[in-house]
Design a protein around this motif. Structure first.
Motif, PDB file in Angstrom:
ATOM      1  N   THR A   1       0.855  -1.187   0.000  1.00 18.21           N
ATOM      2  CA  THR A   1       0.000   0.000   0.000  1.00 18.21           C
ATOM      3  C   THR A   1       0.892   1.239   0.000  1.00 18.21           C
ATOM      4  O   THR A   1       1.857   1.332   0.752  1.00 18.21           O
ATOM      5  N   PHE A   2       0.498   2.230  -0.821  1.00 19.32           N
ATOM      6  CA  PHE A   2       1.340   3.422  -0.979  1.00 19.32           C
ATOM      7  C   PHE A   2       0.420   4.649  -1.126  1.00 19.32           C
ATOM      8  O   PHE A   2       0.249   5.158  -2.218  1.00 19.32           O
ATOM      9  N   VAL A   3      -0.162   5.118  -0.026  1.00 20.42           N
ATOM     10  CA  VAL A   3      -0.179   4.526   1.300  1.00 20.42           C
ATOM     11  C   VAL A   3      -1.610   4.515   1.814  1.00 20.42           C
ATOM     12  O   VAL A   3      -2.477   5.178   1.270  1.00 20.42           O
ATOM     13  N   THR A   4      -1.796   3.766   2.898  1.00 18.55           N
ATOM     14  CA  THR A   4      -3.077   3.701   3.590  1.00 18.55           C
ATOM     15  C   THR A   4      -3.032   4.582   4.827  1.00 18.55           C
ATOM     16  O   THR A   4      -2.018   4.624   5.531  1.00 18.55           O
ATOM     17  N   CYS A   5      -4.127   5.267   5.095  1.00 18.65           N
ATOM     18  CA  CYS A   5      -4.245   6.084   6.307  1.00 18.65           C
ATOM     19  C   CYS A   5      -4.989   5.276   7.369  1.00 18.65           C
ATOM     20  O   CYS A   5      -6.176   4.979   7.190  1.00 18.65           O
ATOM     21  N   PRO A   6      -4.348   4.928   8.494  1.00 14.40           N
ATOM     22  CA  PRO A   6      -4.982   4.053   9.486  1.00 14.40           C
ATOM     23  C   PRO A   6      -5.656   4.815  10.620  1.00 14.40           C
ATOM     24  O   PRO A   6      -5.708   4.334  11.759  1.00 14.40           O
ATOM     25  N   THR A   7      -6.206   6.008  10.324  1.00  9.69           N
ATOM     26  CA  THR A   7      -6.680   6.850  11.421  1.00  9.69           C
ATOM     27  C   THR A   7      -8.083   7.414  11.234  1.00  9.69           C
ATOM     28  O   THR A   7      -8.708   7.816  12.220  1.00  9.69           O
ATOM     29  N   PHE A   8      -8.621   7.489  10.036  1.00  8.63           N
ATOM     30  CA  PHE A   8      -9.938   8.093   9.823  1.00  8.63           C
ATOM     31  C   PHE A   8     -10.901   7.090   9.189  1.00  8.63           C
ATOM     32  O   PHE A   8     -11.793   6.570   9.846  1.00  8.63           O
ATOM     33  N   ARG A   9     -10.729   6.816   7.882  1.00  3.72           N
ATOM     34  CA  ARG A   9     -11.612   5.842   7.228  1.00  3.72           C
ATOM     35  C   ARG A   9     -11.486   4.463   7.853  1.00  3.72           C
ATOM     36  O   ARG A   9     -12.441   3.687   7.875  1.00  3.72           O
ATOM     37  N   TYR A  10     -10.288   4.123   8.319  1.00  3.35           N
ATOM     38  CA  TYR A  10     -10.031   2.797   8.871  1.00  3.35           C
ATOM     39  C   TYR A  10      -9.513   2.928  10.305  1.00  3.35           C
ATOM     40  O   TYR A  10      -8.616   3.744  10.568  1.00  3.35           O
ATOM     41  N   HIS A  11     -10.005   2.112  11.189  1.00  2.00           N
ATOM     42  CA  HIS A  11      -9.445   2.007  12.526  1.00  2.00           C
ATOM     43  C   HIS A  11      -8.159   1.174  12.450  1.00  2.00           C
ATOM     44  O   HIS A  11      -8.076   0.222  11.670  1.00  2.00           O
ATOM     45  N   PRO A  12      -7.150   1.489  13.252  1.00  2.00           N
ATOM     46  CA  PRO A  12      -5.887   0.726  13.150  1.00  2.00           C
ATOM     47  C   PRO A  12      -6.046  -0.767  13.418  1.00  2.00           C
ATOM     48  O   PRO A  12      -5.314  -1.575  12.821  1.00  2.00           O
ATOM     49  N   ALA A  13      -6.991  -1.172  14.258  1.00  2.00           N
ATOM     50  CA  ALA A  13      -7.189  -2.606  14.484  1.00  2.00           C
ATOM     51  C   ALA A  13      -7.709  -3.291  13.225  1.00  2.00           C
ATOM     52  O   ALA A  13      -7.374  -4.453  12.951  1.00  2.00           O
ATOM     53  N   VAL A  14      -8.515  -2.570  12.443  1.00  2.00           N
ATOM     54  CA  VAL A  14      -9.022  -3.120  11.182  1.00  2.00           C
ATOM     55  C   VAL A  14      -7.889  -3.201  10.156  1.00  2.00           C
ATOM     56  O   VAL A  14      -7.779  -4.183   9.400  1.00  2.00           O
ATOM     57  N   ILE A  15      -7.045  -2.192  10.127  1.00  2.00           N
ATOM     58  CA  ILE A  15      -5.885  -2.223   9.226  1.00  2.00           C
ATOM     59  C   ILE A  15      -4.981  -3.407   9.553  1.00  2.00           C
ATOM     60  O   ILE A  15      -4.467  -4.090   8.664  1.00  2.00           O
TER      61      ILE A  15
END
Length: 321
Positions: free
Chosen positions: A70-84
């Protein structure tokens, strides 16, 4: 020798086409691949934004050699870090160890859709730092409970863990992001060939780790057509990350680039079929210390000719670097 990668640009092609493109990139001999993770295209003329994680799963099954990232994924808004963490662990299993998780603090363009607002850059970096810590802990196995400044995790666990967790890359643009990457990342990610970023990454603990850059290009035997296409679809790239992270949608990028001329774009993006021009565009990344460079061919309908040309002409020349 620098490793040369191929970019699945979700903003300019549909999901089936993206999988076909990365299969072609593997056949052409690219060393690795990356994929953007967008909810919106930068400009309406690009016209696409499929779900990157579905594309990645299909790509893992359609290819056998080429690494994915991934270049890149944001793990803070659309996705929760546990889901990432769950997504990334699953991808590492599906790809049989070929996946790297590239993370960043995001762009308003994509993250606004969940209605959480768009905080200042220092808050977004705080969130990224905390998110990566959660992901690392989940990769370690066992149950995780976390109550932090920005995120809560309650009794989470990854039940399907790969033997080796996916390496984590972090996108950098300044001193604070380099400090986080130096502590947290296995890989540095950047879209700018700035040696100072790599030096700062090394200072904060990242010395000797891979550094992945990215460069837009526009191959076409007709250089004028290439310049026109690069201007139509990629003029947003000239804005710089401090601008590109803030604008909320394609209309904003269209307005911000209304006075950008085709010749301005051609000064930054190599256009045409002159191999030497493409090599010279990659050279600053190599001289800055990047170990890998992912190319973005502009135009979703112009990938196959580019891949054929890259296999026979461009990749052999770039490997001389």
């Amino acid at each position: 020798m620098v490793r040369i990668g191929y970019t699945m640009m979700t903003e300019q092609a549909g999901p089936g086409e993206l999988v076909s493109h990365v299969v072609g990139a593997e056949r052409a001999g690219f060393d690795f691949s990356v994929i953007s993770d967008h909810a919106f295209p930068w400009l309406g003329s690009q016209g696409h934004a499929p779900y990157a994680w579905c594309v990645l799963g299909a790509a893992a099954q359609a290819t056998s050699r080429i690494p994915l990232m991934t270049f890149v994924t944001c793990p803070t808004f659309r996705y929760h870090p546990a889901v990432i963490a769950q997504k990334a662990a699953t991808m590492q299993l599906l790809s049989e160890g070929r996946f790297r998780l590239g993370l960043g603090s995001g762009e308003n363009l994509n993250e606004h859709i969940v209605g959480s607002g768009w905080p200042a850059a220092h808050i977004r970096l705080e969130m990224l730092d905390e998110a990566v810590g959660i992901i690392r802990e989940l990769f370690g196995g066992g149950y995780v409970t976390h109550h932090g400044t920005h995120f809560d995790v309650e009794n989470a666990r990854l039940w399907d863990l790969p033997p080796t967790p996916p390496p984590i890359g972090i996108a950098v643009s300044g001193e604070r992001s380099c400090e986080i990457a130096g502590r947290r990342a296995d890989v540095l990610v950047s879209t700018e060939p700035k040696g100072g970023l790599i030096q700062a990454f090394a200072t904060h603990g990242g010395a000797g780790r891979p550094c992945v850059g990215q460069l837009p290009v526009c191959y076409d035997p007709d250089r004028a057509s290439a310049v026109d296409r690069a201007h139509e679809q990629f003029r947003w790239a000239l804005g710089g990350w401090e601008v590109n992270a803030e604008l909320p949608g394609p209309a904003g990028f269209a307005g911000a680039t209304a006075h950008t001329r085709p010749e301005d774009v051609a000064e930054v993006i190599p256009c045409g079929d002159d191999v030497d021009a493409f090599v010279e565009a990659v050279r600053p990344y190599v001289e800055a210390g990047f170990t890998e460079v992912a190319l973005v061919q502009t135009g979703g309908d112009h990938q196959e000719p580019f891949l054929d040309w890259a296999e026979t002409k461009l990749l052999p020349a770039l490997r001389e670097l």
